[in-house]
Scaffold this motif. Sequence first.
Motif: not given
Length: 80
Positions: A41-70
Amino acid sequence: MAMPRPTAAQFAYGSCTVIFSTLAMLLLSQTTSGHWIAVIALAALALGLLVAWTVPAPGTRAPRTPAEPASHEGRLPTAL
């Protein structure tokens, strides 16, 4: 600084991981000892916490790059 609250996705992924990993480890180990059930049960709890921390938070996506350079903006196409 206060800790941010977990998102619904983090809570859901972490909870599902704890439940399913606990069931899987208990079924695979076939243990009946209370000590080993607590360890699983403790090992499963630790694994669940690890999975919960690695889920990306909203708004943390990398900015999109334009198709052509500026540097190409505003240029007229050249005739071949």
